[in-house]
Design a protein around this motif. Structure first.
Motif, PDB file in Angstrom:
ATOM      1  N   ALA A   1      10.246  -8.595   7.800  1.00  0.00           N
ATOM      2  CA  ALA A   1      11.496  -9.536   7.938  1.00  0.00           C
ATOM      3  C   ALA A   1      13.106  -9.449   8.235  1.00  0.00           C
ATOM      4  O   ALA A   1      13.461  -8.337   7.639  1.00  0.00           O
ATOM      5  CB  ALA A   1      11.785 -10.529   7.190  1.00  0.00           C
ATOM      6  N   TYR A   2      13.088  -9.852   9.097  1.00  0.00           N
ATOM      7  CA  TYR A   2      14.500  -9.030   9.352  1.00  0.00           C
ATOM      8  C   TYR A   2      15.944  -9.849   9.722  1.00  0.00           C
ATOM      9  O   TYR A   2      16.749 -10.358   9.821  1.00  0.00           O
ATOM     10  CB  TYR A   2      15.084  -8.873  10.950  1.00  0.00           C
ATOM     11  N   GLN A   3      15.439 -11.065   8.833  1.00  0.00           N
ATOM     12  CA  GLN A   3      16.419 -12.366   8.604  1.00  0.00           C
ATOM     13  C   GLN A   3      17.447 -12.341   7.868  1.00  0.00           C
ATOM     14  O   GLN A   3      16.887 -12.202   6.798  1.00  0.00           O
ATOM     15  CB  GLN A   3      15.575 -14.098   9.094  1.00  0.00           C
TER      16      GLN A   3
ATOM     17  N   ASP B   1      23.467 -12.616  14.249  1.00  0.00           N
ATOM     18  CA  ASP B   1      23.080 -10.827  14.030  1.00  0.00           C
ATOM     19  C   ASP B   1      22.156 -10.406  13.490  1.00  0.00           C
ATOM     20  O   ASP B   1      21.221  -9.321  13.801  1.00  0.00           O
ATOM     21  CB  ASP B   1      24.465 -10.876  12.848  1.00  0.00           C
ATOM     22  N   ALA B   2      20.993 -10.979  12.886  1.00  0.00           N
ATOM     23  CA  ALA B   2      19.571 -11.063  12.413  1.00  0.00           C
ATOM     24  C   ALA B   2      18.804 -11.364  13.676  1.00  0.00           C
ATOM     25  O   ALA B   2      17.840 -10.376  13.521  1.00  0.00           O
ATOM     26  CB  ALA B   2      19.319 -12.378  11.222  1.00  0.00           C
TER      27      ALA B   2
ATOM     28  N   LEU C   1      16.606  -8.564  14.670  1.00  0.00           N
ATOM     29  CA  LEU C   1      15.585  -8.445  14.943  1.00  0.00           C
ATOM     30  C   LEU C   1      14.609  -8.025  16.384  1.00  0.00           C
ATOM     31  O   LEU C   1      13.773  -7.219  16.356  1.00  0.00           O
ATOM     32  CB  LEU C   1      15.301  -9.998  15.225  1.00  0.00           C
ATOM     33  N   LEU C   2      15.812  -8.340  17.233  1.00  0.00           N
ATOM     34  CA  LEU C   2      15.101  -7.542  18.805  1.00  0.00           C
ATOM     35  C   LEU C   2      15.547  -5.891  18.921  1.00  0.00           C
ATOM     36  O   LEU C   2      14.797  -5.188  19.879  1.00  0.00           O
ATOM     37  CB  LEU C   2      16.084  -7.854  19.883  1.00  0.00           C
TER      38      LEU C   2
ATOM     39  N   CYS D   1      10.911 -15.269  19.504  1.00  0.00           N
ATOM     40  CA  CYS D   1      12.144 -15.118  19.951  1.00  0.00           C
ATOM     41  C   CYS D   1      11.948 -15.292  21.697  1.00  0.00           C
ATOM     42  O   CYS D   1      11.295 -15.127  22.417  1.00  0.00           O
ATOM     43  CB  CYS D   1      13.283 -13.785  19.927  1.00  0.00           C
ATOM     44  N   LEU D   2      13.114 -16.007  21.958  1.00  0.00           N
ATOM     45  CA  LEU D   2      12.970 -16.524  23.099  1.00  0.00           C
ATOM     46  C   LEU D   2      14.665 -16.281  24.245  1.00  0.00           C
ATOM     47  O   LEU D   2      15.203 -15.971  23.374  1.00  0.00           O
ATOM     48  CB  LEU D   2      13.060 -17.463  23.763  1.00  0.00           C
TER      49      LEU D   2
END
Lengths: 1012, 144
Positions: A686-688, A915-916, A920-921, A976-977
């Motif tokens: 998880a990156y959030q 930032d999160a 993530l990307l 993610c879009l």
């Protein structure tokens, strides 16, 4: 030979029998031990004789001595001898002694097997009976195995006396030798319908005990027991049966409904049975019986003479209530006054029960009142145990579910401070940890808390006055820390500093002194800062001098930590003093020593630290030396020049298979190692980020209560203030409502409940932000944390142990469009491998669910159904049918339907900070995919709104005609879009860690736009 | 279930003890003393249930004699409470006005009666005449 017998009987005449022994013991009150030891010597002599009567008499006396606590295991063999006597009078003495003295590890039991078998098959029913009774006390697994068959045949003996005993002993046999259960069960079941009531009740007993261990297997017997319950008149048997039903009803809900009537009848006749039947699930009869219990308790408390039997009823009533409280808290809450009355009872057992009940009964509204009452009891209570119990209960009640019921923390702090004045409590530590917890987590309270703690420190001599109160001085630990850490709120830091450096402090336990020293330093920093602000520099120098004067006391401490800290700080202060003499401003720098705030850390924080990228916990940091290595590496090589061959990375030589094998072995080892911190079960990285400090919504503090309370606080005044505040609030609310009503005349007529205020109406006095507990960076968004902190009782928790993130709730709106009444609706879905409708426990996989309402014509209503879904990456369709009865024609009708689970429906709108999102990307774990939409004619923000609305995304960032969006699936996949528009073309670049899911979501988005 | 039955007098002397769960002999004395202290300290107008460590004590007082029963949490308190009285009634019937001395001098008989009523720690018989039947038969046998 004849002479010997005669001699034996003459001897006997002079022997003591049991009566003589008892009398003798009574006559030798002064030297009882001596008398008994001579008796034991005599008994030993008697046991050596051949005469069985003498032996039996001796064993009989031994049984009495055993009861008095003397060890008689040395006579075990003699007991067996007496057991095997052919005369019943002696035999039963032997069995009695055996049943009192033998236990599983008595080795002579092995010798008894054949004797017992002989007795079991004896023609005399009392021989058999005494053998069975004795056996039940000392049966071992071996005996059970060897004798199971004999006992089973006895179960159908002609004499009911034997049948009854045999049935009962079977229970012990089952426990020791479970294999015997299967063959014996049919016969046991037969005994439930035995003509003799004694045998019947024995069978009920055995099955009831068995069923409570494993109720599932006994469901089929329910009808039989039902019949017994309605026909039996034996109260003890009834209690057993009801207990058995208590175990069965959770498995078969229909049973509960069926039981209501006979049970209510029973309860009306015999109220006492009630306390045994726990948690039968039907509400209506519970309420009925509850009201009866309440009447009972009130009756008994109204009586002028507290006779014992009434007290008994009271106790049982409270016990029953605590059981009901678990399932139906509301109905118990209405009897609050009654329960509070019981707190005044003279009897401690009753008071403790009532205390237990209180825990489940508090609400925001009555917390202060209840605690106030408890505090009164604390003052009155005699005996430290009960007082300590009260203290822990008060803290438990207040702190339950994250301080859910506390509306005014000032009040709570003052309660805690009042509790410190208790004499001789052991729970100082508990109070201290509460003080710390509240002060750290509730920001708004700090000013008040610090003021209170400062007073506590000032009056420390009251707490440490005598040695008895040592337990409570733990509180000073908390007080010192709070004053030091939040010293900026102190009214008079100088005074507190002095209080903390008093010589008396040296008598406190070491760990508290250490905190004192450290926090004195913090205070010193604050004081310096204040004093340097003024022009008078001598004050600051005086403060330093004070520190230098007082600290050496701690430097001499025997406690290592105190010593170390004190000498560190002493040196620091000396240095500061030197600087001060040169007129250098130091306060700024001293303060910097203690800068930064300590935030509370969530208990699960450690678990949530994600594994950093590129760190493979399974890889070796240093390759372990393998066998072969040690062989080819000769010792002399150490001194020899390293050959290039050795510097080659070794792991390349190990093939894949070997690696896999090692990894497996290591995992095994880790699994067995209790100290190894296991990886989180979710493989999702998880990156959030957990919301950073700037994202915590800090609510404006609205203080309607004056903060300064001179001296020690009195919690009572808060109760009064709170009352006033609520009244004012209520008045305000009414005014507002009136206004609203005027405005909303045209709208639907709204009913306002102006009666008693409900739970929701009460707003906290100061909106306190309970500071979110700190989580590590990159922590997993917590979805497995506490499910519902508002729950007062765990019973409400969702049943079943489903994996998180695999439940989907479908709410279906039923609308009756025809003009007849519809009833008995049943909703059923054909389960697929992947998704299943959740049905109540005990129903089959194809049973339908009853819709909990009926539909009059033209009415619609909503029902919710829960599905379990395994994989969420593919959309699915489930076929289902709804059956119902049309009232007029009373025919069964059927309606087929399809349930479409789109992938979108598994997405949850989750906000994400940019930032999160970027992190993530960047991570590179996500698979990419894109889609283009042509001919979309709508403004860009409409387009985004549409995606947000239909597909549960949230906009992360929008720049001109470009926007990034984020959503998360219920199983934690990130989606993610990146949406860009140019003219009528919209391009969507998407990234997700699950490519199939992504593809399907994109398809669905495409479809949404093709429809318009 | 029932874990033990004790009969003690006001001086704390044990008159009868029966354990349905093995307790070491060395620990029995301490347990009995503790239990007795618990019950003796209570006044007459207090209820008959005491929570003691992880089980409950149910006691009744008859003149100077206390009958104390230890039960686990799953046992129905009232049924045991009534059982104690039933037991005393049975004793009363057998000894015709039972006294402490009766119990001391006829310990084996009291045990037989108790065994008829409680087995494996469960209540198995409460009918007075059926409880007494074996013992009266036995007495007849001894007489003849």
């Amino acid at each position: 030979m004849a002479l010997k017998i005669v001699k034996g009987s003459i001897d006997r005449m002079f022997d003591k029998n049991l009566q003589d022994l008892v009398r003798g013991i009574r006559n030798h009150k002064e030297d009882e031990a001596k008398y008994i030891s001579t008796c034991i010597d005599e008994i030993k002599q008697e046991l050596k004789q051949d005469n069985i009567a003498v032996k039996a008499n001796a064993v009989c006396k031994l049984t009495y001595l055993q009861m008095l606590g003397y060890d008689v295991s040395w006579a075990a063999f003699n007991i067996v001898e007496v057991m095997s006597s052919s005369k019943f009078t002696y035999k039963r003495i032997g069995y009695l002694a055996a049943s009192q003295c033998f236990h599983e590890s008595t080795d002579v039991i092995m010798l008894t097997t054949n004797q017992i078998r002989k007795d079991l098959s004896s023609p005399n029913q009392y021989d058999t009976g005494v053998a069975l009774t004795g056996l039940s006390c000392f049966v071992t697994p071996d005996l059970a195995r060897d004798l199971a068959n004999d006992i089973m045949t006895l179960m159908s003996h002609t004499k009911p006396y034997i049948r009854k005993k045999a049935v009962l002993i079977m229970y012990k046999v089952f426990l020791k030798y479970p294999e015997s259960l299967r063959p014996a069960f049919p016969r046991l079941k037969e005994k439930l319908e035995d003509p003799d009531p004694g045998v019947q009740s024995a069978a009920v007993n055995v099955i009831c005990e068995l069923a409570r261990r494993n109720p599932k297997n006994y469901l089929s017997l329910a009808p039989l027991f039902f019949k017994l319950m309605t026909s039996s008149t034996n109260n003890w048997v009834l209690i057993k049966i009801i207990k058995l039903f208590g175990a069965l009803t959770p498995l078969e809900p229909r049973l509960g409904k069926k039981l209501i009537e006979p049970l209510t009848n029973l309860i009306h006749r015999k109220i006492h049975i009630f306390s045994s039947h726990k948690m039968l699930c039907s509400q209506s009869h519970l309420i009925v019986s509850l009201s009866r219990i309440a009447v009972l308790i009130s009756l008994s408390s109204g009586m002028p003479n507290h006779s014992a039997s009434i007290q008994v009823m009271k106790y049982l009533g409270l016990l029953a209530m605590s059981k009901i409280l678990k399932t139906h808290p509301k109905s118990v809450q209405s009897h609050k006054d009654l329960i509070l009355q019981c707190l005044d009872d003279k009897d401690e057992s009753i008071r403790l029960r009532a205390l237990d009940l209180l825990y489940g009964m508090v609400s925001k509204k009555n917390l202060m009142e209840i605690v106030k009452k408890l505090m009164l009891h604390v003052d009155k209570a005699e005996g430290t145990t009960y007082r300590d119990e009260l203290l822990t209960k008060i803290i438990d009640i207040c702190s339950q579910s994250n301080y859910q019921y506390i509306t005014n923390f000032e009040w709570y702090i003052s309660i805690l401070v009042e509790l410190t004045r208790l004499e001789g409590t052991r729970h100082g530590h508990l109070i201290a940890s509460q003080m710390l917890d509240v002060a750290i987590r509730v920001r708004a309270i700090r000013v008040f808390a610090v003021a209170q703690m400062a007073t506590l420190l000032d009056n420390a001599h009251l707490l440490t006055g005598n040695m008895q109160r040592m337990g409570i001085c733990e509180v000073l630990y908390a007080a010192a820390w709070i004053c030091g850490e939040f010293s900026e709120h102190l009214e008079n830091p100088m005074q507190t500093l002095e209080a903390m450096l008093r010589p008396k402090v040296a008598t406190l336990p070491g760990h508290i002194q250490a905190v004192y020293v450290q926090n004195a330093a913090k205070l010193f920093a604050t004081v310096l800062k204040n004093q340097e602000g003024n022009t008078d520099s001598t004050a600051a120098q005086e403060t330093s001098q004070l520190m230098i004067d007082r600290l050496p006391l701690f430097v001499q401490s025997a406690n290592l930590e105190v010593q170390e800290r004190a000498s560190c700080i002493l040196q620091l202060v000396k240095y500061i003093q030197k600087l001060q003499q040169k007129d250098v401003e130091v306060a700024e720098e001293v303060c910097a020593l203690f800068a930064g705030e300590l935030n509370p850390v969530a208990p699960k924080a450690q678990k949530k630290v994600p594994v950093p990228e590129g760190l493979d916990l399974d890889a070796w940091i240093n390759e372990p030396p393998s066998e072969s290595e040690s062989e080819d590496e000769q010792p002399k090589a150490i001194f020899a020049k390293e050959e290039p061959k050795h510097s080659r990375p070794r792991h390349t030589e190990v093939d894949e298979k070997e690696l896999a094998r090692r990894r497996e072995a290591r995992k095994q080892e880790q699994a067995n190692n209790p100290f190894y911190i296991k990886a989180s079960p979710s493989s999702q990285k998880a990156y959030q980020e957990a919301p950073g400090v700037e994202h915590i919504p800090v609510v404006q503090i609205d203080l309607s209560v004056p903060l300064k309370v001179p001296g020690l606080p009195m919690s009572d005044q808060y109760v009064k203030l709170e009352e006033e505040r609520r009244q004012k609030e209520r008045a305000d609310k009414k005014k507002k409502e009136k206004k609203k009503r005027k405005e909303k005349r045209s709208g639907r007529g709204r009913k306002h409940d102006s009666g008693p205020e409900s739970e929701e109406d009460i707003t906290p006095a100061h909106m306190v932000d309970i500071v979110t507990e700190e989580m590590p960076e990159n922590a997993l968004p917590s979805d497995d944390d506490d499910k519902d902190p508002n729950d007062p009782h765990k019973v409400y928790d969702i049943q079943g142990n489903l994996q998180d993130g695999s439940q989907v709730v479908v709410s279906v709106i039923f609308e009756n469009k025809c003009d007849s009444f519809l009833k008995s609706m049943e909703f059923n879905v054909l389960d697929s491998l992947n998704s299943k409708l959740q049905r109540p426990e005990g129903s089959g996989p194809h049973d339908g669910l009853t819709v909990p309402f009926q539909l009059p014509p033209g009415v619609s209503n909503e029902a919710r159904f829960v599905f379990t879904v395994q994989s969420i990456v593919m959309p699915q369709k489930l076929k289902g049918t709804l059956t119902f009865i049309v009232k007029d024609s009373s025919t069964h009708e059927k309606l087929d339907f399809k349930l479409h689970f789109t992938c979108t429906s598994y997405l949850i709108t989750t906000p994400c900070y940019s930032d999160a999102f970027a992190k993530l990307l960047e991570s590179g774990d996500l698979k990419c995919s894109s889609v283009r939409l042509e001919g979309v004619i709508m403004p860009f923000h409409h387009l985004l709104a549409r995606i947000c609305f239909h597909h549960h995304f949230s906009v992360v960032e929008r720049i001109d005609s470009c926007a990034s969006m984020y959503s998360r699936s219920i199983q934690g996949h990130h989606v993610c879009l990146l949406v860009k528009t140019s003219g009528q073309t919209v391009s969507i670049d998407a990234k997700c860690d699950e490519p199939t899911l992504l593809g399907n979501v994109l398809d669905e988005i495409k479809q949404t736009f093709s429809q318009c | 279930m029932i874990t033990f039955v004790l009969m003690v007098n006001r001086q704390g002397q044990t008159r009868l003890s029966r354990y349905y769960q093995p307790v070491e002999l060395s620990r029995r004395a301490a347990l009995e003393a503790d239990v007795v202290r618990c019950c003796l300290s209570r006044k007459k107008d207090q209820c008959s249930f005491v929570e003691y460590k992880d089980f409950k004590l149910i006691y009744r007082q008859y003149a100077a004699l206390y009958i104390v029963v230890g039960v686990t949490d799953s046992e129905n308190e009232l049924s045991v409470y009534e059982l104690v009285h039933n037991f005393v009634e049975v004793l009363d019937k057998y000894f015709s006005r039972v006294s402490e001395l009766d119990i001391m001098f006829n310990l084996d008989r009291v045990h037989i009666l108790l065994d008829e009523m409680i087995q494996n720690g469960h209540i198995v018989e409460t009918n007075k005449s059926r409880v007494l039947a074996p013992l009266t038969a036995l007495d007849k046998m001894a007489d003849s």
